[in-house]
Write a protein that holds these residues in place. Structure first.
Motif, PDB file in Angstrom:
ATOM      1  N   TYR A 221     -31.894  66.208   9.098  1.00  0.00           N
ATOM      2  CA  TYR A 221     -32.494  65.071   9.788  1.00  0.00           C
ATOM      3  C   TYR A 221     -32.143  63.767   9.092  1.00  0.00           C
ATOM      4  O   TYR A 221     -32.122  63.682   7.862  1.00  0.00           O
ATOM      5  N   SER A 222     -31.884  62.730   9.883  1.00  0.00           N
ATOM      6  CA  SER A 222     -31.593  61.400   9.353  1.00  0.00           C
ATOM      7  C   SER A 222     -32.451  60.370  10.072  1.00  0.00           C
ATOM      8  O   SER A 222     -32.455  60.317  11.315  1.00  0.00           O
ATOM      9  N   GLU A 223     -33.182  59.570   9.325  1.00  0.00           N
ATOM     10  CA  GLU A 223     -33.990  58.531   9.940  1.00  0.00           C
ATOM     11  C   GLU A 223     -33.127  57.471  10.619  1.00  0.00           C
ATOM     12  O   GLU A 223     -33.617  56.735  11.477  1.00  0.00           O
ATOM     13  N   ASN A 224     -31.868  57.383  10.250  1.00  0.00           N
ATOM     14  CA  ASN A 224     -30.967  56.435  10.899  1.00  0.00           C
ATOM     15  C   ASN A 224     -30.416  56.971  12.221  1.00  0.00           C
ATOM     16  O   ASN A 224     -29.853  56.223  13.014  1.00  0.00           O
TER      17      ASN A 224
ATOM     18  N   GLY B  48     -45.974  54.479  15.907  1.00  0.00           N
ATOM     19  CA  GLY B  48     -44.821  54.339  16.774  1.00  0.00           C
ATOM     20  C   GLY B  48     -43.542  54.352  15.963  1.00  0.00           C
ATOM     21  O   GLY B  48     -43.535  54.761  14.791  1.00  0.00           O
ATOM     22  N   ILE B  49     -42.467  53.895  16.555  1.00  0.00           N
ATOM     23  CA  ILE B  49     -41.140  53.960  15.945  1.00  0.00           C
ATOM     24  C   ILE B  49     -41.059  53.160  14.647  1.00  0.00           C
ATOM     25  O   ILE B  49     -41.876  52.285  14.381  1.00  0.00           O
ATOM     26  N   LYS B  50     -40.058  53.462  13.866  1.00  0.00           N
ATOM     27  CA  LYS B  50     -39.805  52.741  12.626  1.00  0.00           C
ATOM     28  C   LYS B  50     -39.123  51.419  12.938  1.00  0.00           C
ATOM     29  O   LYS B  50     -38.184  51.355  13.738  1.00  0.00           O
ATOM     30  N   VAL B  51     -39.612  50.338  12.323  1.00  0.00           N
ATOM     31  CA  VAL B  51     -39.050  49.006  12.541  1.00  0.00           C
ATOM     32  C   VAL B  51     -38.726  48.371  11.191  1.00  0.00           C
ATOM     33  O   VAL B  51     -39.260  48.764  10.155  1.00  0.00           O
ATOM     34  N   ASN B  52     -37.859  47.406  11.251  1.00  0.00           N
ATOM     35  CA  ASN B  52     -37.492  46.675  10.034  1.00  0.00           C
ATOM     36  C   ASN B  52     -38.080  45.275  10.099  1.00  0.00           C
ATOM     37  O   ASN B  52     -37.476  44.356  10.651  1.00  0.00           O
TER      38      ASN B  52
END
Length: 539
Positions: free
Chosen positions: A319-322, A489-493
């Protein structure tokens, strides 16, 4: 009065029963009714109308860690999920009213059918059995949400309704169990054309398989593992009680073109005069042209395994978070739309759904006020055949895959889950889903605790958005763990988002108090009318 007393006492509107989904709102006086078998069939159709509705079916997903409802839609389930509700909550009071209205309708059938001068005896037994199933299902719902509830099978008076007390949950569930066992012989199997007195126009009616499967669900709720196994074995490879099997395509189970397939055991009928527009609240607003308020959580997305059978946090998963959506359980894409998903809209145009902040266009991204606040959308039950967004797609309550999962879980709880049971259940489901890596399909040969984790994750992935998770987390007694976590929710920068330490959006904090929130409170209105009802612990 509304709710319990009117729910118990109101004379129901009776519907012509040529098709379950085609109500005719004609009123009849009691004296002029119960003359023919068509009268009984019409009264029975009214019972079917109160089995469930889309507000409960889809809203239940947000009563678990699978889903989130923004605002007070779906009868204010968001307040329940957040632990910020009281006995006047709309869903709490409406559930009580809705189920007792249904029970009243069923009692009208069972208490009046003998008034008909002439009726075919086989048809009579079937009508009564169907009404008893629907009544049992209503009591099962009441007992699982509220615990102790008023119980009756006759047509009680106003005074009796104002003084009735609550029966113990155990007694109510024992009644449900005995009813489901007693009515089986009077119900046909799902081979409609081959069943006495049945034809294709009767599709959607209660069958013997539905009674057995609901009995298994009841035993799972009570942790009666051997009884659940016995029920499941009546359906697994046992054509005497119904011809059930897994469909070859997971996604096609939920398509209008494939309704009444032989994986479906018990579903809520829609179509014709009865439709639902729920998809307008769970699809992207560029598709359904309405705010997206019922959405999946990051926690649900995280539970879908990789194609090699490993959880995303397990060593060697890949798995890759990217690149979080690659090489995942295929059922995820059949259930959830994420950043980069494509969907064909109602006009036949292929849309790419963009959910990350800063996307262009931004209509479906977490930046937009009307978009999903988690960055995900539910996709299962999307019905492109709907007219003006109003879908006639039936909503599945129990299907054969659930029976296989119940069987695997019960076997494991008794220490009996071996390679043969695995192949019959988990492996079969994963192969159907599209897994081909041995790490996902072959029996792992691990201990009971690890298998329990695998089975529970499998239930979540297979049955997501089918209203099952809320009951599961309560019967497993993990609701006070999973519902005390924030909705993510989703990962944000960066950006104007509240995030956790890993950068995932925090949409809302939730609270679940043990033992208080394992039972809903008796609604305020009901206790105002009947002081004998009492109240559940800590309410």
């Amino acid at each position: 009065m509304k709710k319990l007393i009117l729910s118990i006492l109101c004379v129901s509107v009776l519907f012509a029963c040529r098709k379950l989904d085609q109500p005719i709102t004609t009123d009849y006086t009691d004296a002029a009714y119960w003359q023919t078998q068509d009268d009984a069939l019409a009264a029975l159709a009214s019972c079917y109308e109160n089995l469930s509705d889309d507000q409960y079916y889809f809203g239940d997903e947000a009563l678990s860690d699978n889903g989130y409802v923004s605002g007070i839609g779906y009868k204010a389930v968001s307040l329940i999920a957040a632990g910020a509700y009281d006995p006047s909550n709309l869903r709490v009071s409406d559930e009580w009213k809705y189920r007792y209205t249904c029970i009243r309708k069923c009692n009208i059938v069972t208490n009046n059918i003998d008034r008909i001068p002439t009726i075919d005896s086989t048809l009579k037994r079937r009508i009564v059995a169907e009404a008893r199933f629907i009544r049992a299902y209503s009591y099962f719902q009441l007992a699982t949400w509220f615990g102790d509830v008023p119980f009756y099978t006759n047509l009680i008076t106003v005074e009796e309704a104002r003084n009735i007390t609550r029966s113990k949950r155990e007694d109510v569930l024992s009644f449900v169990e005995s009813e489901l066992a007693d009515i089986r012989a009077a119900l046909p199997v799902n081979n409609y054309s081959g069943s006495a007195g049945y034809s294709d126009k009767d599709k959607g009616r209660i069958t013997r398989g539905a009674a057995i499967a609901l009995s298994a669900r009841l035993h799972m709720f009570k942790s009666e593992w051997q009884k659940a196994i016995t029920d499941c074995e009546l359906l697994i490879g046992n054509a005497a009680n119904g011809n059930y099997a897994l469909q070859s395509s997971y996604a096609n189970i939920f398509s209008a073109a494939n309704e009444f397939n032989n994986e479906v055991i018990f579903d809520i009928q829609y179509g014709g005069g009865r439709t639902n527009s729920a998809q307008r609240t769970f699809m992207p607003q560029t598709v359904a042209l309405l705010r997206s308020t019922l959405v999946p959580t990051q926690d649900l997305v995280d539970d879908y395994i990789m194609l090699n059978g490993r959880g995303i946090r397990e060593t060697g998963s890949g798995y890759s978070e990217n690149d979080p959506y690659t090489n995942r359980d295929p059922r995820m894409n059949a259930t959830i739309l994420h950043h980069g998903s494509t969907v064909t809209d109602f006009d036949g145009r292929l849309q790419t759904i963009l959910t990350r902040p800063g996307s262009t266009p931004s209509t479906n991204s977490v930046d937009d006020q009307g978009a999903s606040p988690t960055g995900y959308y539910f996709y299962k039950y999307y019905d492109r055949t709907a007219t003006n967004y109003n879908s006639g797609l039936n909503l599945i309550v129990i299907r054969y895959a659930d029976v296989l999962l119940m069987y695997a879980e019960a076997k494991n709880e008794l220490g009996q889950l071996d390679a043969a049971v695995w192949n019959q259940t988990i492996r079969a489901l994963r192969l159907r889903a599209g897994f081909n890596d041995a790490g996902a399909t072959e029996f792992p040969g691990v201990g009971q605790d690890v298998l329990r984790t695998i089975i529970r994750r499998e239930r979540r992935s297979e049955l997501a958005f089918e209203g099952v998770r809320a009951l599961d987390i309560r019967r497993w007694k993990i609701a006070d763990q999973v519902m005390n976590r924030p909705v993510r929710g989703i990962k944000v920068n960066g950006g104007a988002f509240r995030t956790d330490a890993n950068g995932y959006i925090i949409v809302e904090d939730r609270r679940f108090i043990n033992p208080k929130h394992y039972l809903w409170p008796v609604p305020t209105f009901e206790r105002d009318q009947n002081t004998n009802l009492g109240q559940n612990q800590d309410w």
